[in-house]
Motif scaffolding. Structure first.
Motif, PDB file in Angstrom:
ATOM      1  N   ALA A   1     -24.818 -22.026 -34.892  1.00  0.00           N
ATOM      2  CA  ALA A   1     -25.375 -22.328 -36.215  1.00  0.00           C
ATOM      3  C   ALA A   1     -26.837 -21.913 -36.341  1.00  0.00           C
ATOM      4  O   ALA A   1     -27.304 -21.619 -37.425  1.00  0.00           O
ATOM      5  CB  ALA A   1     -25.220 -23.821 -36.522  1.00  0.00           C
ATOM      6  N   ASN A   2     -27.576 -21.852 -35.220  1.00  0.00           N
ATOM      7  CA  ASN A   2     -28.995 -21.481 -35.281  1.00  0.00           C
ATOM      8  C   ASN A   2     -29.205 -19.970 -35.221  1.00  0.00           C
ATOM      9  O   ASN A   2     -30.330 -19.503 -35.102  1.00  0.00           O
ATOM     10  CB  ASN A   2     -29.793 -22.177 -34.184  1.00  0.00           C
ATOM     11  CG  ASN A   2     -29.425 -21.700 -32.791  1.00  0.00           C
ATOM     12  OD1 ASN A   2     -28.539 -20.872 -32.611  1.00  0.00           O
ATOM     13  ND2 ASN A   2     -30.103 -22.248 -31.794  1.00  0.00           N
ATOM     14  N   GLY A   3     -28.120 -19.183 -35.287  1.00  0.00           N
ATOM     15  CA  GLY A   3     -28.231 -17.733 -35.310  1.00  0.00           C
ATOM     16  C   GLY A   3     -28.192 -17.071 -33.948  1.00  0.00           C
ATOM     17  O   GLY A   3     -28.205 -15.853 -33.848  1.00  0.00           O
ATOM     18  N   ALA A   4     -28.147 -17.848 -32.892  1.00  0.00           N
ATOM     19  CA  ALA A   4     -28.048 -17.291 -31.547  1.00  0.00           C
ATOM     20  C   ALA A   4     -26.595 -16.896 -31.278  1.00  0.00           C
ATOM     21  O   ALA A   4     -25.680 -17.302 -31.989  1.00  0.00           O
ATOM     22  CB  ALA A   4     -28.518 -18.304 -30.510  1.00  0.00           C
ATOM     23  N   THR A   5     -26.401 -16.121 -30.237  1.00  0.00           N
ATOM     24  CA  THR A   5     -25.057 -15.800 -29.767  1.00  0.00           C
ATOM     25  C   THR A   5     -24.935 -16.306 -28.344  1.00  0.00           C
ATOM     26  O   THR A   5     -25.761 -15.970 -27.486  1.00  0.00           O
ATOM     27  CB  THR A   5     -24.783 -14.285 -29.802  1.00  0.00           C
ATOM     28  OG1 THR A   5     -24.934 -13.814 -31.142  1.00  0.00           O
ATOM     29  CG2 THR A   5     -23.379 -13.976 -29.322  1.00  0.00           C
ATOM     30  N   GLN A   6     -23.926 -17.122 -28.103  1.00  0.00           N
ATOM     31  CA  GLN A   6     -23.653 -17.607 -26.755  1.00  0.00           C
ATOM     32  C   GLN A   6     -22.559 -16.732 -26.165  1.00  0.00           C
ATOM     33  O   GLN A   6     -21.543 -16.481 -26.807  1.00  0.00           O
ATOM     34  CB  GLN A   6     -23.192 -19.062 -26.779  1.00  0.00           C
ATOM     35  CG  GLN A   6     -22.897 -19.612 -25.400  1.00  0.00           C
ATOM     36  CD  GLN A   6     -22.513 -21.070 -25.461  1.00  0.00           C
ATOM     37  OE1 GLN A   6     -23.339 -21.915 -25.750  1.00  0.00           O
ATOM     38  NE2 GLN A   6     -21.263 -21.352 -25.196  1.00  0.00           N
ATOM     39  N   ILE A   7     -22.786 -16.240 -24.950  1.00  0.00           N
ATOM     40  CA  ILE A   7     -21.820 -15.400 -24.266  1.00  0.00           C
ATOM     41  C   ILE A   7     -21.299 -16.172 -23.060  1.00  0.00           C
ATOM     42  O   ILE A   7     -22.080 -16.660 -22.241  1.00  0.00           O
ATOM     43  CB  ILE A   7     -22.467 -14.079 -23.802  1.00  0.00           C
ATOM     44  CG1 ILE A   7     -23.006 -13.311 -25.011  1.00  0.00           C
ATOM     45  CG2 ILE A   7     -21.462 -13.237 -23.016  1.00  0.00           C
ATOM     46  CD1 ILE A   7     -23.831 -12.096 -24.638  1.00  0.00           C
ATOM     47  N   THR A   8     -19.978 -16.278 -22.961  1.00  0.00           N
ATOM     48  CA  THR A   8     -19.345 -16.877 -21.790  1.00  0.00           C
ATOM     49  C   THR A   8     -18.676 -15.749 -21.023  1.00  0.00           C
ATOM     50  O   THR A   8     -17.890 -14.984 -21.586  1.00  0.00           O
ATOM     51  CB  THR A   8     -18.299 -17.932 -22.188  1.00  0.00           C
ATOM     52  OG1 THR A   8     -18.945 -18.939 -22.980  1.00  0.00           O
ATOM     53  CG2 THR A   8     -17.675 -18.580 -20.962  1.00  0.00           C
ATOM     54  N   LEU A   9     -19.026 -15.631 -19.753  1.00  0.00           N
ATOM     55  CA  LEU A   9     -18.451 -14.591 -18.910  1.00  0.00           C
ATOM     56  C   LEU A   9     -17.159 -15.072 -18.272  1.00  0.00           C
ATOM     57  O   LEU A   9     -16.888 -16.280 -18.217  1.00  0.00           O
ATOM     58  CB  LEU A   9     -19.457 -14.188 -17.827  1.00  0.00           C
ATOM     59  CG  LEU A   9     -20.809 -13.684 -18.337  1.00  0.00           C
ATOM     60  CD1 LEU A   9     -21.756 -13.419 -17.167  1.00  0.00           C
ATOM     61  CD2 LEU A   9     -20.638 -12.449 -19.202  1.00  0.00           C
ATOM     62  N   ALA A  10     -16.364 -14.143 -17.773  1.00  0.00           N
ATOM     63  CA  ALA A  10     -15.086 -14.480 -17.143  1.00  0.00           C
ATOM     64  C   ALA A  10     -15.273 -15.410 -15.945  1.00  0.00           C
ATOM     65  O   ALA A  10     -14.396 -16.215 -15.635  1.00  0.00           O
ATOM     66  CB  ALA A  10     -14.360 -13.207 -16.716  1.00  0.00           C
ATOM     67  N   ASN A  11     -16.436 -15.357 -15.284  1.00  0.00           N
ATOM     68  CA  ASN A  11     -16.698 -16.229 -14.134  1.00  0.00           C
ATOM     69  C   ASN A  11     -17.211 -17.618 -14.553  1.00  0.00           C
ATOM     70  O   ASN A  11     -17.547 -18.430 -13.709  1.00  0.00           O
ATOM     71  CB  ASN A  11     -17.667 -15.568 -13.158  1.00  0.00           C
ATOM     72  CG  ASN A  11     -19.039 -15.305 -13.747  1.00  0.00           C
ATOM     73  OD1 ASN A  11     -19.389 -15.800 -14.823  1.00  0.00           O
ATOM     74  ND2 ASN A  11     -19.850 -14.518 -13.046  1.00  0.00           N
ATOM     75  N   GLY A  12     -17.301 -17.868 -15.867  1.00  0.00           N
ATOM     76  CA  GLY A  12     -17.725 -19.176 -16.363  1.00  0.00           C
ATOM     77  C   GLY A  12     -19.206 -19.282 -16.678  1.00  0.00           C
ATOM     78  O   GLY A  12     -19.633 -20.236 -17.325  1.00  0.00           O
ATOM     79  N   ASN A  13     -20.014 -18.341 -16.226  1.00  0.00           N
ATOM     80  CA  ASN A  13     -21.445 -18.380 -16.539  1.00  0.00           C
ATOM     81  C   ASN A  13     -21.660 -18.155 -18.030  1.00  0.00           C
ATOM     82  O   ASN A  13     -20.905 -17.425 -18.675  1.00  0.00           O
ATOM     83  CB  ASN A  13     -22.211 -17.329 -15.738  1.00  0.00           C
ATOM     84  CG  ASN A  13     -22.319 -17.690 -14.274  1.00  0.00           C
ATOM     85  OD1 ASN A  13     -22.120 -18.833 -13.880  1.00  0.00           O
ATOM     86  ND2 ASN A  13     -22.629 -16.713 -13.444  1.00  0.00           N
TER      87      ASN A  13
END
Length: 113
Positions: free
Chosen positions: A71-83
């Motif tokens: 909602a704050n305009g950021a992008t969260q990236i989740t990697l296949a390893n969970g990071n």
């Protein structure tokens, strides 16, 4: 006697609940995200691909499991390893990278892409 069920102390209104569950506006195709490409973050050059993330030019890409616009305009990236990491304040030439694991944050400058 059965245990008491937990109760919400401050119930959300329907509009607040819908707002919390509605994805932030922005691209839906990862290739269209403004941060795609290579970035000099001081300690390394990171590369973002539509399906992977390279922490440095020497590393093989790590598969991306999810891109999530917040909602704050950021992008969260989740990697296949969970990071997980978040990219904030993305412009044509600058952005801020944040690691959810370590708490590290870097100001980055675009080098290609």
């Amino acid at each position: 006697m059965e245990p008491a069920m937990p109760r919400c102390l401050a119930p959300l209104s329907l509009s607040a609940l819908l707002a919390a569950c509605t994805p932030a506006p922005g691209p839906t195709d990862p290739a269209d995200f403004a941060f795609m490409g290579s970035w000099d973050c001081g300690v390394t050059v990171m590369t973002f691909l539509p399906d992977g993330y390279m922490p440095s030019n020497e590393d093989a890409p790590i598969a991306v499991a999810e891109f999530l616009r917040t909602a704050n305009g950021a992008t969260q990236i989740t990697l296949a390893n969970g990071n997980r990491m978040s990219l904030q304040n993305v412009t044509d030439q600058t952005m801020t990278w944040f690691s959810h694991q370590s708490g590290d944050s870097f100001d980055c400058t675009r080098v290609a892409g």
